[in-house]
Design an enzyme around this catalytic site. Structure first.
Site, PDB file in Angstrom:
ATOM      1  N   SER A 182       5.108 -22.081 -55.246  1.00  0.00           N
ATOM      2  CA  SER A 182       3.869 -21.895 -55.997  1.00  0.00           C
ATOM      3  C   SER A 182       3.330 -23.203 -56.555  1.00  0.00           C
ATOM      4  O   SER A 182       2.852 -24.046 -55.818  1.00  0.00           O
ATOM      5  CB  SER A 182       4.055 -20.835 -57.073  1.00  0.00           C
ATOM      6  OG  SER A 182       4.885 -21.255 -58.102  1.00  0.00           O
ATOM      7  N   ASP A 232      -1.367 -33.994 -48.444  1.00  0.00           N
ATOM      8  CA  ASP A 232      -2.623 -33.942 -47.696  1.00  0.00           C
ATOM      9  C   ASP A 232      -3.517 -35.149 -47.962  1.00  0.00           C
ATOM     10  O   ASP A 232      -4.278 -35.564 -47.086  1.00  0.00           O
ATOM     11  CB  ASP A 232      -3.382 -32.659 -48.019  1.00  0.00           C
ATOM     12  CG  ASP A 232      -2.808 -31.449 -47.292  1.00  0.00           C
ATOM     13  OD1 ASP A 232      -1.792 -31.615 -46.596  1.00  0.00           O
ATOM     14  OD2 ASP A 232      -3.374 -30.352 -47.427  1.00  0.00           O
ATOM     15  N   LYS A 271       4.633 -19.742 -51.100  1.00  0.00           N
ATOM     16  CA  LYS A 271       3.952 -18.811 -51.990  1.00  0.00           C
ATOM     17  C   LYS A 271       2.550 -19.348 -52.231  1.00  0.00           C
ATOM     18  O   LYS A 271       2.339 -20.233 -53.049  1.00  0.00           O
ATOM     19  CB  LYS A 271       4.736 -18.687 -53.294  1.00  0.00           C
ATOM     20  CG  LYS A 271       4.447 -17.444 -54.115  1.00  0.00           C
ATOM     21  CD  LYS A 271       3.128 -17.491 -54.817  1.00  0.00           C
ATOM     22  CE  LYS A 271       2.967 -16.309 -55.754  1.00  0.00           C
ATOM     23  NZ  LYS A 271       1.675 -16.384 -56.473  1.00  0.00           N
TER      24      LYS A 271
END
Length: 425
Positions: A308, A319, A333
């Site tokens: 999470s 990224d 998650k």
């Protein structure tokens, strides 16, 4: 913008701050639209069927103590939410009062992080230092077979939590199966107050060459403040690179992940975008932090229990090309829950959106793939988890048979490499 940023957390997990559910309400959390009333399907006929069944059971069930209207309704609400997904649920007032304090840092509870698979005993994932569980001798990877004589394999996670959280009696008797032990053992422990530090004081270290190490255990209200303090301490000691350890971090507050990302990504950089049923996408972005850290060499450690909010932070850094991820694929998650307080004081938690990382990855069910995969055997993982709770950031802790932390070693190797390249030129 309508306030809808909520928290996310590892499913089927009672985060260590008092053995409560993972997603609990938080003022000003992740933007999610207000729920809409049903437009095409009238709820009255199904509600009448529910009321009729409750009345039949209330009047006729053999054990009258089990069929009060309140108990039947609570069971119906739990079952209704459980049908949706592993992250949705209903908490009655007595449990919700505990979970409201989940992320403040001051806790009353046992200090366990647990997971529950259907028809299987509870599994202990980690134990907080100085908690009642730690003082009683509970260890990571223990299986809790029974709570006060009730077999946990026959109970749901919420039912296990209800038994663990009840105020009276204060003592809990746990029957435990432990790896390496021929027979189950019995431990007795007491609910008690303890302080939860998401960045423990002993979880930072400076390796030779100015490589800092910082472990974040969870994302609660204190995480951004404790993280800033730890970073400053490492900077004052000459840190030139950082290893951020998010292994075994089950998540917590989304805003905590964004606050930590703000230290390493420039302001107004995308952290995640939440895509809901009624909204094409809402983006959470970084704020302002110390510009001196924007270029700090960074490696992030993750494993199969990083979930999470930990995945949100790791995914954003990966990224944007800001950090390399080392370890094993994360939990996966990628959904966000809304928590609504109900008039009687309970709460309904339900999935309102799924998020994508800045690079467009939808990680729900798949997780983050490390840039450098360093897999550990289950036994290595179990022993390292135990070692890290005692000796965070240590390569060779002073134990009788230490296990090498190959993931940490790889991170150190990656951060040492630039210096070696400079020497060769």
């Amino acid at each position: 913008m309508a306030g809808w940023w909520c928290r996310v957390g590892l499913p089927l997990l009672a985060v260590a701050l008092g053995l409560c559910g993972c997603a609990t309400p938080e003022p000003g959390s992740v933007p999610v639209p207000e729920p809409k009333a049903a437009e095409t399907e009238a709820p009255y006929h199904p509600a009448a069927r529910l009321a009729a069944m409750m009345e039949i059971l209330h009047q006729n069930y053999a054990d009258a103590s089990r069929v009060s209207y309140e108990r039947l309704l609570e069971g119906a609400l739990r079952g209704m939410a459980r049908e949706l997904d592993p992250y949705s649920g209903y908490q009655p007032p007595r449990e919700f009062q505990e979970t409201q304090r989940l992320f403040s840092g001051q806790r009353e509870g046992l200090g366990l992080t647990i997971a529950k698979d259907e028809k299987q005993p509870l599994q202990v994932l980690s134990v907080l230092a100085d908690s009642p569980a730690a003082r009683a001798g509970v260890e990571p990877e223990d299986r809790i077979l029974a709570i006060d004589g009730a077999p946990t394999a026959d109970l749901t996670l919420q039912e296990c939590l209800a038994r663990l959280l009840r105020k009276s009696p204060a003592e809990r008797t746990l029957r435990i199966r432990r790896n390496g032990e021929a027979e189950p053992i019995t431990l007795r422990l007491h609910l008690g107050a303890f302080v939860v530090h998401p960045v423990p004081g002993n979880a930072l270290k400076l390796f030779p060459g100015g490589i800092g190490y910082l472990k974040v255990e969870m994302f609660n209200e204190a995480t951004p403040r404790e993280f800033r303090i730890a970073l400053k301490q490492l900077q004052e000691r000459g840190m030139r690179a950082l290893i951020l350890d998010l292994r075994d971090n089950p998540g917590g507050l989304v805003q905590g992940a964004a606050a930590l990302a703000s230290h390493f990504l420039k302001p107004d950089t995308e952290v995640i975008t939440a895509v809901g049923r009624r909204d094409p996408g809402e983006t959470l972005r970084t704020g302002e932090a110390d510009p001196a850290l924007y270029e700090l060499p960074l490696v992030v450690l993750i494993n199969e229990r990083s979930a999470s909010a930990a995945e949100i932070l790791a995914g954003a850094l990966q990224d944007h090309g800001r950090a390399r991820l080392v370890g094993s694929r994360s939990f996966g998650k990628g959904s966000i829950q809304r928590v609504l307080t109900l008039p009687e004081g309970g709460a309904l938690k339900f999935t309102i959106a799924r998020y994508r990382t800045p690079g467009g990855k939808m990680i729900d069910g798949s997780g983050l793939q490390p840039d450098e995969t360093v897999e550990l055997t289950p036994e290595q993982s179990r022993q390292l988890l135990r070692q890290r709770q005692i000796h965070p950031g240590e390569i060779e802790p002073e134990t009788e048979h230490p296990v090498r932390d190959l993931q940490l070693e790889k991170a150190l190797q990656l951060l040492e490499q630039p210096d070696k390249e400079e020497e060769q030129t």
